[in-house]
Design an enzyme around this catalytic site. Structure first.
Site, short mmCIF file in Angstrom:
data_model
loop_
_atom_site.label_atom_id
_atom_site.label_comp_id
_atom_site.label_asym_id
_atom_site.label_seq_id
_atom_site.Cartn_x
_atom_site.Cartn_y
_atom_site.Cartn_z
N ASP A 40 13.95 36.80 50.60
CA ASP A 40 14.28 37.80 51.07
C ASP A 40 15.49 37.85 51.93
O ASP A 40 16.37 38.94 51.81
CB ASP A 40 13.29 38.75 51.95
CG ASP A 40 11.67 38.28 51.48
OD1 ASP A 40 11.58 37.22 50.97
OD2 ASP A 40 10.98 39.08 52.09
N ASP A 64 15.48 39.66 59.41
CA ASP A 64 15.45 40.93 58.84
C ASP A 64 16.30 41.85 59.73
O ASP A 64 16.52 43.04 59.41
CB ASP A 64 14.11 41.40 58.74
CG ASP A 64 13.45 40.92 57.47
OD1 ASP A 64 13.91 40.61 56.65
OD2 ASP A 64 12.17 40.55 57.62
N1 GLY Z 1 10.15 40.95 54.06
C1 GLY Z 1 10.77 41.89 53.05
C2 GLY Z 1 9.67 42.03 52.06
O1 GLY Z 1 8.25 42.00 52.21
O2 GLY Z 1 9.71 42.42 50.82
#
Ligand code: GLY
Length: 378
Positions: A154, A96
């Site tokens: 994601d 992320d």
């Molecule tokens: N990690 C991204 C989400 O929870 O959408």
């Protein structure tokens, strides 16, 4: 003035008033979700490295670009200063870094051309590139033992950091890693009906698909709506950066599935489109992300297809605003009804049905896009 334009301008007016006051209240906080109308500085369980921590800065950069008010730039840089220190602790960071640095240093560089911001962005891109596993061709999502082979949907948003790094350095390694990851995701995550798996576990030694673990949705075979939204938007963006038509087709396939499901529920996504009918859990953040992604797809389809995507985006945004926007300027957060995950954290659903910072971010991004304002962060 058409009805839609009047709604957009009225909404933009309310967004400006609310964010102006919220910015003053926020100080150096990095908000995640509001409880009882208040954002907490909640680094106890959500360390500075938590994936959501760039979005408040992302809001500020969008507001700076759209209004020219320097205070938003200064506030955004408070977050950058906190996050950039984490680059020295790469073992605390995970895939992320894409969400975190695209919203902060990279946004700064895109708008101001600040040279330090460019370097911090590239540093984050190198950390992301370092998570690539050539066996299986994927970027490792998380750091925990036993999750060496987890590739999650994601990450289709995080790889935009690599496309950016390629753009500014001309070094094709970044692009090749992003494309290999996108291709693996295309092959493993998308199901025939246009829904997607959240996680695909890949054997990190030989690259074989090893399973489909469950996480933020109802089950491993169900359909977590925010994951569908990341796929829809993420593949559209991979098309933007590569012009590979397979990615646009994938984005459209997931978009059709998303629209078919959300249109049945007054344009407000359930947390999971394939969960039992009861209890009814919703996630407005999935709608806001999908709306912005649908507007991305709209840019690339032929003229006669465009209205399908833009009208669906508007239906989501208007329904979300009508039912879930809180314009009270003394309250933190705008779009309520956001939900982190179906089952919560070990069964504790504390970030459920609340205003979540990335819901506000994507709602703002979509409204600005429709108004022809704002900046492209992805
Ligand atoms: N990690 C991204 C989400 O929870 O959408």
């Amino acid at each position: 003035m058409g009805k839609e334009q009047a709604w957009l301008e009225a909404t933009w007016d309310k967004l400006q008033k609310k964010f102006a006051i919220e910015r003053e209240r926020m100080g150096s906080k990095i908000p995640y979700f509001a409880v009882n109308n208040e954002y907490k500085q909640d680094f106890g369980s959500f360390l500075p490295s938590f994936w959501t921590n760039g979005f408040w800065a992302g809001i500020c950069w969008q507001m700076y670009q759209a209004t020219g008010n320097e205070k938003y730039k200064d506030t955004a840089r408070i977050t950058s200063d906190i996050l950039n220190k984490l680059l020295l602790k790469a073992d605390e960071l995970y895939h992320d870094v894409g969400f975190m640095w695209l919203n902060t240093s990279v946004a700064d560089y895109r708008i101001t051309k600040d040279e330090d911001a460019r370097k911090f962005g590239l540093h984050a891109a190198n950390i992301l590139a370092g998570r690539f596993n050539p066996a299986g061709g994927f970027i490792r999502a998380w750091n925990d033992d036993g999750r060496e082979g987890f590739a999650i949907i994601d990450c289709m948003m995080n790889i935009n950091l690599l496309y950016w790094a390629y753009e500014v350095t001309g070094d094709p390694r970044y692009k090749h890693i992003a494309i290999r990851h996108a291709d693996t995701t295309l092959e493993n995550h998308i199901r025939e009906d246009g829904s997607v798996y959240h996680i695909v576990s890949i054997d990190p030694e030989n690259g074989a698909v090893a399973g489909f673990p469950e996480n933020q949705g109802y089950s491993s075979t169900s359909s977590w709506s925010r994951g569908q939204a990341w796929a829809l938007y993420g593949f559209a963006l991979s098309y933007r950066h590569t012009k590979d038509i397979r990615y646009l087709n994938a984005a459209k396939q997931v978009a059709h599935y998303f629209i078919a499901n959300v249109s049945l529920a007054d344009w407000i996504p359930l947390v999971d489109f394939r969960a039992p009918k009861e209890p009814v859990y919703i996630d407005t953040t999935a709608g806001a992300i999908a709306a912005s992604g649908l507007l991305e797809i709209e840019e690339y389809v032929p003229e006669f297809e465009k209205a399908f995507y833009s009208e669906a985006a508007l239906c989501i945004l208007k329904s979300t605003e009508e039912k879930y926007a809180d314009w009270d300027e003394s309250h933190d957060g705008i779009i309520s009804g956001g939900t982190g995950s179906y089952h919560g954290h070990n069964g504790n659903r504390f970030d459920a049905d609340v205003p979540i910072i990335y819901g506000d971010y994507y709602f703002l991004e979509a409204v600005l896009r429709l108004l022809g304002k704002g900046v492209r962060l992805w």
